[in-house]
Design a protein around this motif. Structure first.
Motif, PDB file in Angstrom:
ATOM      1  N   GLY A 143      13.775  65.059  26.680  1.00 47.42           N
ATOM      2  CA  GLY A 143      14.397  65.408  25.412  1.00 47.42           C
ATOM      3  C   GLY A 143      13.435  65.092  24.288  1.00 47.42           C
ATOM      4  O   GLY A 143      12.264  65.486  24.332  1.00 47.42           O
ATOM      5  N   ALA A 144      13.915  64.305  23.319  1.00 45.57           N
ATOM      6  CA  ALA A 144      13.067  64.001  22.182  1.00 45.57           C
ATOM      7  C   ALA A 144      12.188  62.783  22.440  1.00 45.57           C
ATOM      8  O   ALA A 144      11.199  62.564  21.758  1.00 45.57           O
ATOM      9  N   ALA A 145      12.582  61.986  23.457  1.00 49.44           N
ATOM     10  CA  ALA A 145      11.894  60.701  23.655  1.00 49.44           C
ATOM     11  C   ALA A 145      10.703  60.838  24.604  1.00 49.44           C
ATOM     12  O   ALA A 145      10.668  61.725  25.452  1.00 49.44           O
ATOM     13  N   ILE A 146       9.735  59.955  24.449  1.00 47.57           N
ATOM     14  CA  ILE A 146       8.659  59.910  25.430  1.00 47.57           C
ATOM     15  C   ILE A 146       8.949  58.785  26.426  1.00 47.57           C
ATOM     16  O   ILE A 146       9.621  57.802  26.108  1.00 47.57           O
ATOM     17  N   GLN A 147       8.445  58.972  27.628  1.00 46.86           N
ATOM     18  CA  GLN A 147       8.765  58.014  28.681  1.00 46.86           C
ATOM     19  C   GLN A 147       7.610  57.878  29.661  1.00 46.86           C
ATOM     20  O   GLN A 147       6.669  58.668  29.661  1.00 46.86           O
ATOM     21  N   MET A 148       7.678  56.833  30.490  1.00 43.66           N
ATOM     22  CA  MET A 148       6.780  56.689  31.633  1.00 43.66           C
ATOM     23  C   MET A 148       7.657  56.467  32.851  1.00 43.66           C
ATOM     24  O   MET A 148       8.556  55.638  32.820  1.00 43.66           O
ATOM     25  N   ILE A 149       7.385  57.227  33.908  1.00 37.92           N
ATOM     26  CA  ILE A 149       8.161  57.045  35.136  1.00 37.92           C
ATOM     27  C   ILE A 149       7.322  56.245  36.124  1.00 37.92           C
ATOM     28  O   ILE A 149       6.146  56.553  36.340  1.00 37.92           O
ATOM     29  N   HIS A 150       7.917  55.207  36.652  1.00 36.60           N
ATOM     30  CA  HIS A 150       7.225  54.317  37.602  1.00 36.60           C
ATOM     31  C   HIS A 150       5.853  53.875  37.109  1.00 36.60           C
ATOM     32  O   HIS A 150       4.843  54.078  37.783  1.00 36.60           O
ATOM     33  N   PRO A 151       5.799  53.267  35.905  1.00 36.13           N
ATOM     34  CA  PRO A 151       4.493  52.804  35.424  1.00 36.13           C
ATOM     35  C   PRO A 151       4.021  51.585  36.217  1.00 36.13           C
ATOM     36  O   PRO A 151       4.833  50.936  36.871  1.00 36.13           O
ATOM     37  N   ASP A 152       2.712  51.324  36.184  1.00 37.00           N
ATOM     38  CA  ASP A 152       2.217  50.035  36.683  1.00 37.00           C
ATOM     39  C   ASP A 152       2.504  48.997  35.611  1.00 37.00           C
ATOM     40  O   ASP A 152       2.248  49.239  34.435  1.00 37.00           O
ATOM     41  N   VAL A 153       3.034  47.871  36.016  1.00 42.16           N
ATOM     42  CA  VAL A 153       3.445  46.868  35.038  1.00 42.16           C
ATOM     43  C   VAL A 153       2.787  45.526  35.334  1.00 42.16           C
ATOM     44  O   VAL A 153       2.727  45.105  36.486  1.00 42.16           O
ATOM     45  N   ILE A 154       2.283  44.907  34.302  1.00 48.27           N
ATOM     46  CA  ILE A 154       1.877  43.510  34.445  1.00 48.27           C
ATOM     47  C   ILE A 154       2.618  42.725  33.379  1.00 48.27           C
ATOM     48  O   ILE A 154       2.600  43.093  32.204  1.00 48.27           O
ATOM     49  N   VAL A 155       3.334  41.681  33.796  1.00 51.06           N
ATOM     50  CA  VAL A 155       4.009  40.838  32.823  1.00 51.06           C
ATOM     51  C   VAL A 155       2.963  39.894  32.255  1.00 51.06           C
ATOM     52  O   VAL A 155       2.335  39.128  32.992  1.00 51.06           O
ATOM     53  N   LEU A 156       2.754  39.998  30.961  1.00 48.01           N
ATOM     54  CA  LEU A 156       1.752  39.121  30.341  1.00 48.01           C
ATOM     55  C   LEU A 156       2.403  37.769  30.131  1.00 48.01           C
ATOM     56  O   LEU A 156       3.409  37.661  29.428  1.00 48.01           O
ATOM     57  N   GLU A 157       1.840  36.770  30.785  1.00 42.51           N
ATOM     58  CA  GLU A 157       2.574  35.516  30.828  1.00 42.51           C
ATOM     59  C   GLU A 157       2.540  34.769  29.509  1.00 42.51           C
ATOM     60  O   GLU A 157       3.524  34.259  29.039  1.00 42.51           O
ATOM     61  N   ASP A 158       1.384  34.673  28.912  1.00 37.19           N
ATOM     62  CA  ASP A 158       1.329  34.038  27.599  1.00 37.19           C
ATOM     63  C   ASP A 158       0.107  34.549  26.866  1.00 37.19           C
ATOM     64  O   ASP A 158      -0.615  35.400  27.343  1.00 37.19           O
ATOM     65  N   GLU A 159      -0.102  33.982  25.710  1.00 42.56           N
ATOM     66  CA  GLU A 159      -1.225  34.410  24.888  1.00 42.56           C
ATOM     67  C   GLU A 159      -2.541  34.206  25.613  1.00 42.56           C
ATOM     68  O   GLU A 159      -3.508  34.907  25.375  1.00 42.56           O
ATOM     69  N   ALA A 160      -2.560  33.216  26.520  1.00 43.44           N
ATOM     70  CA  ALA A 160      -3.803  32.872  27.191  1.00 43.44           C
ATOM     71  C   ALA A 160      -4.424  34.075  27.886  1.00 43.44           C
ATOM     72  O   ALA A 160      -5.625  34.122  28.118  1.00 43.44           O
ATOM     73  N   GLU A 161      -3.579  35.046  28.194  1.00 45.49           N
ATOM     74  CA  GLU A 161      -4.151  36.181  28.898  1.00 45.49           C
ATOM     75  C   GLU A 161      -4.869  37.144  27.972  1.00 45.49           C
ATOM     76  O   GLU A 161      -5.637  37.983  28.432  1.00 45.49           O
ATOM     77  N   ILE A 216      10.666  42.007  35.481  1.00 43.68           N
ATOM     78  CA  ILE A 216      10.337  42.741  34.253  1.00 43.68           C
ATOM     79  C   ILE A 216      11.404  42.560  33.169  1.00 43.68           C
ATOM     80  O   ILE A 216      11.110  42.370  32.000  1.00 43.68           O
ATOM     81  N   CYS A 217      12.682  42.635  33.593  1.00 40.98           N
ATOM     82  CA  CYS A 217      13.770  42.733  32.631  1.00 40.98           C
ATOM     83  C   CYS A 217      14.180  41.397  32.049  1.00 40.98           C
ATOM     84  O   CYS A 217      15.106  40.749  32.546  1.00 40.98           O
ATOM     85  N   LYS A 218      13.452  41.008  31.074  1.00 39.12           N
ATOM     86  CA  LYS A 218      13.846  39.819  30.346  1.00 39.12           C
ATOM     87  C   LYS A 218      13.578  40.177  28.904  1.00 39.12           C
ATOM     88  O   LYS A 218      12.474  40.618  28.574  1.00 39.12           O
ATOM     89  N   LYS A 219      14.573  40.043  28.059  1.00 40.19           N
ATOM     90  CA  LYS A 219      14.350  40.410  26.657  1.00 40.19           C
ATOM     91  C   LYS A 219      13.212  39.573  26.109  1.00 40.19           C
ATOM     92  O   LYS A 219      13.172  38.356  26.332  1.00 40.19           O
ATOM     93  N   GLY A 220      12.292  40.216  25.413  1.00 41.09           N
ATOM     94  CA  GLY A 220      11.184  39.478  24.824  1.00 41.09           C
ATOM     95  C   GLY A 220       9.966  39.401  25.721  1.00 41.09           C
ATOM     96  O   GLY A 220       8.903  38.985  25.282  1.00 41.09           O
ATOM     97  N   ASN A 221      10.097  39.803  26.970  1.00 41.69           N
ATOM     98  CA  ASN A 221       8.935  39.864  27.872  1.00 41.69           C
ATOM     99  C   ASN A 221       7.862  40.769  27.277  1.00 41.69           C
ATOM    100  O   ASN A 221       8.170  41.875  26.827  1.00 41.69           O
ATOM    101  N   ILE A 222       6.640  40.283  27.323  1.00 39.22           N
ATOM    102  CA  ILE A 222       5.565  41.170  26.879  1.00 39.22           C
ATOM    103  C   ILE A 222       4.935  41.808  28.108  1.00 39.22           C
ATOM    104  O   ILE A 222       4.558  41.109  29.047  1.00 39.22           O
ATOM    105  N   LEU A 223       4.898  43.144  28.093  1.00 41.96           N
ATOM    106  CA  LEU A 223       4.400  43.854  29.266  1.00 41.96           C
ATOM    107  C   LEU A 223       3.125  44.616  28.947  1.00 41.96           C
ATOM    108  O   LEU A 223       2.965  45.156  27.858  1.00 41.96           O
ATOM    109  N   PHE A 224       2.257  44.648  29.928  1.00 43.30           N
ATOM    110  CA  PHE A 224       1.199  45.640  29.883  1.00 43.30           C
ATOM    111  C   PHE A 224       1.650  46.781  30.778  1.00 43.30           C
ATOM    112  O   PHE A 224       2.059  46.556  31.918  1.00 43.30           O
TER     113      PHE A 224
END
Ligand code: ADP
Ligand code: MG
Length: 692
Positions: A126-144, A109-117
């Motif tokens: 606090g003031a920020a919104i967050q997601m804990i343990h989200p389901d993640v899909i790394v979107l590989e390229d535009e083709a998806e 997941i942790c690559k700067k610029g990675n596009i995630l779903f």
């Protein structure tokens, strides 16, 4: 599943090279059929994508965003570590947090610029919104992106095969041969019972277009797959059963002289349960159809005498009866009890030992000529060089140790005797219909009156001294004791370590004044027998052993059994072990010892043993706690492996499958039946030897 294209190896599919094919193989996926049965664990609904700015606390959100930074966290107060990834879209930033993670997962997941779903529950910190343990899909390229707005299945992670690839391959497989996935029954049956066509079920499961899966893990498509494999299983049982019934059997005479003599003066009054079971057996035996009956009854419920009464019919009709047990020790035990009954009738009984030396020939001659009517031994007696004059009945003790009955052996020898199986392993009734669906089952659910009670008590390791005191008290009364150790991780070496070490420890210290014996599975048969005989003849006070004593050993003077590491045994097994005592005229004790680190669950389980001695109740609890496979040992029980179904959870579907089978199978053509039979062989050839 009888079409060929689904049997094609996945390695022949486009896009599957040796690497993927190896990874798949490791997960049991060899054919396309296997791939289709690799079912999603859950789904991610990407049909609606939210903007970060619109996310509301408490809602489930779907976001597409880019990774901007990441860092590890440490919460000093909670002494807890975490990991945070910040992502952003055009409308704002969102914090993702993990408190448990695998390195490789975060690395992905942790690559700067990675596009995630991302999909997850939105919360606030606090003031920020967050997601804990989200389901993640790394979107590989535009083709998806064209595919983005879909419901995606999430599969169990597979080494070296990304989710996207897995989805693509599964979809390819569906397109390639999804329509060849056929119900084992003809379409008319599918329609009559209103079954969803299998291709549709698979398509909905792998490529859902609606969120029907909200129904939970046992949704209607899953049910269809479970039903399909249960129908295959029930067909196998049905075929076994009908093939058996079609064979020619023997119609025995019911009220011959020996029968009258024996039943006229039984050594005790039969219990009502015994009377019922004897009636069921006799009805089978006088009919011309072969008998294939299992008698289930707790240890000591009096199964043997039922078999002896059955033997009277056999001998009255001029046939022979063979009693078989899984081991020579048990066969001998059988011999001793059966022998007593027959002696009173003046019927000689032969115990066919493995090594009989010179006598063997004379004994075999006696069997061949028909002079010997009752033969007792291990199941080797139907395999080896024994020729019977007229074998009419085979009585098999502890059938589950035989696995599925190798009736083939009998048929090969031109023998078609009636078969009576006996087991002291109670199985819950509902389950028994499943496991023994191809047999007729009789249940002895009542103990003879005046049985000695067995008091069961749970002790902690720390109270060992007290347990040893109790042992000593029993010995002083002239009684004998079993001390049982578990097999550690099924390894014979460890087994040796425990029982062996403790035996010598006892002899050297705690019980130095008494005679200690040792019995374990890796000893030679003769050594085992020798030790058992010494125990029976009271030349041993304490028998230190493993579960080899589990079934059928009968030493009435043994009044106490101590089971160490009791938490390692299943309840049914403890019940079996406990049945080694309370067989004589003395009150008996069962002591379960467990370590003080045991869990609450383990205690709760073991307390059941203190509360009841009813084998059926215990089996029911055992099944709920451990699951069916563990309880029975899947291999031995004759229950095959199911890909989707869970026998306990899906018992209702098993019943439904059974009804579908009994209603439809008699109406199918020979060709239909042949196809089903092939499918059974193909799927479970190993489990259903009897078909061969
Ligand atoms: P199991 O079901 O464990 O094989 P057995 O047939 O060995 O049990 O019987 C256990 C003991 O109970 C034997 O000693 C047998 O003689 C005795 N027994 C069996 N049936 C009765 C009965 N109805 N009344 C009294 N004793 C019985
Ligand atoms: Mg018995």
């Amino acid at each position: 599943m009888n079409s060929n294209s689904v049997k094609m190896p996945v390695s022949q599919m486009k896009g599957i090279g040796p690497k993927i094919s190896q990874s798949m193989k490791e997960r049991g996926i060899i054919t396309i059929d296997d791939l289709l049965y690799f079912l999603p664990l859950k789904y991610i609904d990407r049909r609606t994508i939210h903007r970060i700015a619109d996310l509301k606390e408490g809602q489930r959100g779907n976001i597409i965003a880019t990774v901007t930074s990441y860092r590890s966290l440490f919460f000093r107060h909670a002494r807890k570590k975490g990991y945070e990834v910040i992502v952003g879209d055009k409308t704002g930033n969102l914090s993702l947090k993990w408190f448990q993670w695998s390195k490789s997962y975060l690395k992905m997941i942790c690559k700067k610029g990675n596009i995630l779903f991302l999909s997850g529950q939105v919360s606030r910190f606090g003031a920020a919104i967050q997601m804990i343990h989200p389901d993640v899909i790394v979107l590989e390229d535009e083709a998806e992106s064209p595919d983005l707005k879909k419901i995606l299945p999430l599969y169990s992670p597979m080494d070296g095969v990304k989710q996207g690839i897995l989805r693509k391959l599964t979809e390819d497989a569906l397109n390639l041969c999804g329509n060849d996935v056929k119900c084992i029954f003809p379409e008319s049956v599918e329609e009559h019972f209103d079954l969803i066509p299998l291709p549709a079920a698979f398509r909905h499961i792998h490529c859902p277009e609606e969120d029907w899966y909200q129904e939970g893990p046992r949704h209607k498509y899953m049910e269809r797959l479970i039903l399909e494999e249960y129908m295959l299983f029930q067909s196998a049982l049905w075929m076994n059963r009908t093939e058996y019934k079609r064979e020619k059997g023997i119609a025995f005479h019911q009220h011959g002289p020996l029968y009258k003599k024996f039943t006229g003066k039984l050594p005790f009054a039969l219990t009502d349960a015994q009377k019922r079971v004897v009636r069921e057996i006799e009805n089978d035996m006088i009919s011309a159809e072969p008998m294939n009956r299992l008698v289930q009854g707790d240890v000591g419920s009096g199964k043997t005498i039922c078999a002896v009464i059955a033997s009277c019919l056999v001998i009255d009709s001029g046939y022979q009866v063979a009693f078989m047990a899984p081991t020579e020790i048990l066969a001998e035990q059988h011999f001793l009890s059966v022998h007593r009954y027959f002696e009173a009738l003046n019927i000689p009984v032969i115990f066919l030992r493995g090594n009989m030396g010179k006598n063997r020939k004379a004994v075999l001659d006696g069997i061949k000529s028909g002079n010997t009517s009752v033969i007792i031994g291990t199941h080797a007696i139907i395999q080896k060089d024994v020729t019977f004059h007229k074998l009419g009945l085979v009585v098999i003790d502890e059938q589950h140790r035989f696995g599925v009955l190798q009736r083939k052996w009998l048929i090969e020898k031109g023998l078609l005797p009636d078969v009576l199986m006996m087991t002291a392993t109670p199985i819950p009734r509902t389950l028994s219909m499943v496991v023994y669906g191809d047999l007729d089952v009789s249940i002895i659910d009542e103990m003879p009156k005046g049985r000695q009670s067995i008091k069961t008590k749970l002790f902690l390791d720390d109270d060992k001294a007290k347990v040893y005191e109790m042992v000593e008290e029993e010995i002083k009364k002239g009684h004998q004791i079993y001390i049982v150790y578990p097999l550690v991780e099924e390894s014979d070496k460890m087994e040796l370590l425990n029982a062996t070490k403790m035996a010598s420890h006892f002899q050297k210290s705690v019980f130095a004044r008494y005679r200690i014996g040792l019995l374990h599975g890796s000893m030679k048969a003769e050594e085992k027998e020798e030790t058992m005989n010494r125990f029976k003849n009271k030349m041993i006070d304490i028998l230190v052993c493993t579960t080899v004593i589990e079934v059928g050993i009968d030493v009435p003077n043994a009044t106490m059994i101590v089971i160490e590491h009791a938490e390692r045994f299943g309840l049914s097994q403890l019940h079996q072990l406990r049945g080694r005592v309370g067989r004589g005229t003395h009150a008996s004790k069962c002591v379960l010892v467990t370590s003080s680190r045991r869990t609450a669950l383990a205690t709760k389980r073991l307390r059941i043993m203190e509360k009841t001695t009813d084998g059926f109740k215990i089996a029911e609890e055992d099944m709920l706690i451990r699951g069916v496979g563990d309880m029975l040992g899947t291999r031995q029980s004759g229950i095959p492996r199911f890909r989707v179904g869970d026998i306990i959870r899906d018992m209702d579907l098993m019943l439904r499958a059974r009804n579908i089978c009994t209603e439809s199978l008699p109406r199918l053509t020979a060709e239909n039946l042949k196809e089903i039979k092939d499918a059974i062989q193909d799927r479970w050839g190993e489990t259903f030897h009897a078909h061969a």
